[in-house]
Design a protein around this motif. Sequence first.
Motif, short mmCIF file in Angstrom:
data_model
loop_
_atom_site.label_atom_id
_atom_site.label_comp_id
_atom_site.label_asym_id
_atom_site.label_seq_id
_atom_site.Cartn_x
_atom_site.Cartn_y
_atom_site.Cartn_z
N ASP A 8 0.83 -1.12 0.04
CA ASP A 8 -0.18 -0.06 -0.09
C ASP A 8 0.88 1.28 0.13
OD1 ASP A 8 1.03 -0.33 2.60
OD2 ASP A 8 -1.04 -0.11 3.58
N GLU A 9 2.11 0.92 -0.40
CA GLU A 9 2.97 2.32 -0.42
C GLU A 9 2.51 3.37 -1.55
OE1 GLU A 9 7.53 1.83 -0.78
OE2 GLU A 9 6.85 0.54 -2.90
N THR A 10 2.79 4.64 -1.17
CA THR A 10 2.40 5.74 -2.24
C THR A 10 3.61 5.93 -3.12
OG1 THR A 10 3.72 7.34 -0.80
CG2 THR A 10 1.25 7.02 -0.34
N HIS A 11 3.03 6.67 -4.16
CA HIS A 11 4.33 6.89 -5.12
C HIS A 11 5.50 7.62 -4.72
CE1 HIS A 11 0.86 6.05 -8.18
NE2 HIS A 11 1.72 5.81 -9.08
N GLU A 12 5.17 8.47 -3.66
CA GLU A 12 6.21 8.98 -3.18
C GLU A 12 7.30 8.41 -2.24
OE1 GLU A 12 3.16 9.93 -2.84
OE2 GLU A 12 2.96 11.97 -3.59
N GLU A 13 6.46 7.45 -1.49
CA GLU A 13 7.31 6.29 -0.75
C GLU A 13 8.11 5.67 -1.53
OE1 GLU A 13 4.20 6.07 3.16
OE2 GLU A 13 3.84 4.72 1.36
N ALA A 14 7.55 5.01 -2.54
CA ALA A 14 8.06 4.12 -3.71
C ALA A 14 9.53 4.81 -4.23
CB ALA A 14 7.07 3.61 -4.77
N ALA A 15 9.27 6.08 -4.65
CA ALA A 15 10.19 6.81 -5.50
C ALA A 15 11.35 6.89 -4.34
CB ALA A 15 9.70 8.23 -5.57
N ARG A 16 11.28 7.22 -3.05
CA ARG A 16 12.35 7.35 -2.04
C ARG A 16 12.95 5.96 -1.92
NH1 ARG A 16 12.95 12.09 0.82
NH2 ARG A 16 11.16 13.35 0.56
N ARG A 17 12.24 4.77 -1.90
CA ARG A 17 12.82 3.52 -1.64
C ARG A 17 13.34 2.84 -2.65
NH1 ARG A 17 11.35 -0.71 -3.55
NH2 ARG A 17 8.81 -0.06 -4.00
N GLU A 18 12.97 3.24 -3.72
CA GLU A 18 13.72 2.63 -5.17
C GLU A 18 15.16 3.52 -5.37
OE1 GLU A 18 13.21 0.43 -7.45
OE2 GLU A 18 11.26 -0.46 -6.48
N LEU A 19 14.85 4.72 -5.01
CA LEU A 19 16.15 5.51 -5.28
C LEU A 19 17.31 5.08 -4.35
CD1 LEU A 19 17.23 7.93 -6.78
CD2 LEU A 19 16.77 9.48 -4.94
N ALA A 20 16.64 4.94 -3.15
CA ALA A 20 17.66 4.50 -1.96
C ALA A 20 18.31 2.86 -2.47
CB ALA A 20 17.12 4.43 -0.63
N GLU A 21 17.55 2.03 -2.81
CA GLU A 21 17.84 0.63 -3.41
C GLU A 21 18.97 0.74 -4.38
OE1 GLU A 21 13.95 -1.57 -1.83
OE2 GLU A 21 14.24 -1.34 -3.90
N GLU A 22 18.50 1.62 -5.58
CA GLU A 22 19.07 1.34 -6.76
C GLU A 22 20.45 2.48 -6.81
OE1 GLU A 22 15.13 0.39 -9.60
OE2 GLU A 22 16.18 2.40 -9.64
N THR A 23 20.49 3.27 -6.13
CA THR A 23 21.58 4.36 -5.95
C THR A 23 22.52 4.56 -4.61
OG1 THR A 23 20.39 6.34 -5.41
CG2 THR A 23 20.52 5.70 -7.92
N GLY A 24 21.87 4.08 -3.62
CA GLY A 24 22.41 4.45 -2.26
C GLY A 24 22.26 6.01 -1.81
N ILE A 25 21.23 6.75 -2.71
CA ILE A 25 21.24 8.04 -2.39
C ILE A 25 19.74 8.38 -1.55
CG2 ILE A 25 20.88 10.34 -3.15
CD1 ILE A 25 22.45 9.58 -5.36
N THR A 26 20.02 8.75 -0.36
CA THR A 26 18.87 9.09 0.40
C THR A 26 18.55 10.52 0.87
OG1 THR A 26 20.02 8.55 2.36
CG2 THR A 26 19.06 6.62 1.51
N ASP A 27 19.55 11.14 0.68
CA ASP A 27 19.29 12.50 1.30
C ASP A 27 18.99 13.38 -0.06
OD1 ASP A 27 19.60 14.99 2.15
OD2 ASP A 27 21.89 15.29 2.20
#
Length: 160
Positions: free
Chosen positions: A44-63
């Motif tokens: 039930d994640e939102t698009h915003e949550e998915a964007a942040r999670r995917e970016l962190a997983e695929e790039t390591g960038i969280t900031d």
Amino acid sequence: MTARRVARVVLLDPDDRILLLHGHEPGDPGNDWWFTPGGGLEGDETHEEAARRELAEETGITDIELGPVLWKRICSFPFDGRRWDQDEWYFLARTAQTATDPQGLTDLELRSVSGLGWWTSAELLAARETVYPTRLAELLRTLLDEGPPSVPLVLDAEIA
């Protein structure tokens, strides 16, 4: 069949370079392309949550500073022996963190992502490589010149 809901990230660094992943068909590294980070929504994640999670997983960038949805598109393409039908939302994000460290790649991503790189608008405009979405160079130039659209731009559907 219902389209897979996908959140993608147009990540810009302080020099307005965009981060793209270099992907290829598993087992055929010559069939390659560049694309924005992102992936399917989970549970039930939102698009915003998915964007942040995917970016962190695929790039390591969280900031990041996650901005508005820039573009939306429907696409359908063959990959890894099946057809993918996707409803993609592209979020603007900015970061000062340019070092990447992908740690959360799935098995399929490990077999199909060969790297990533920061691209200037000029490099993207001059690129001979395949880039998705196909109008990314022009879309990025407009974004940098005019800022984000007031409402998300609906891109032409891409069916491969």
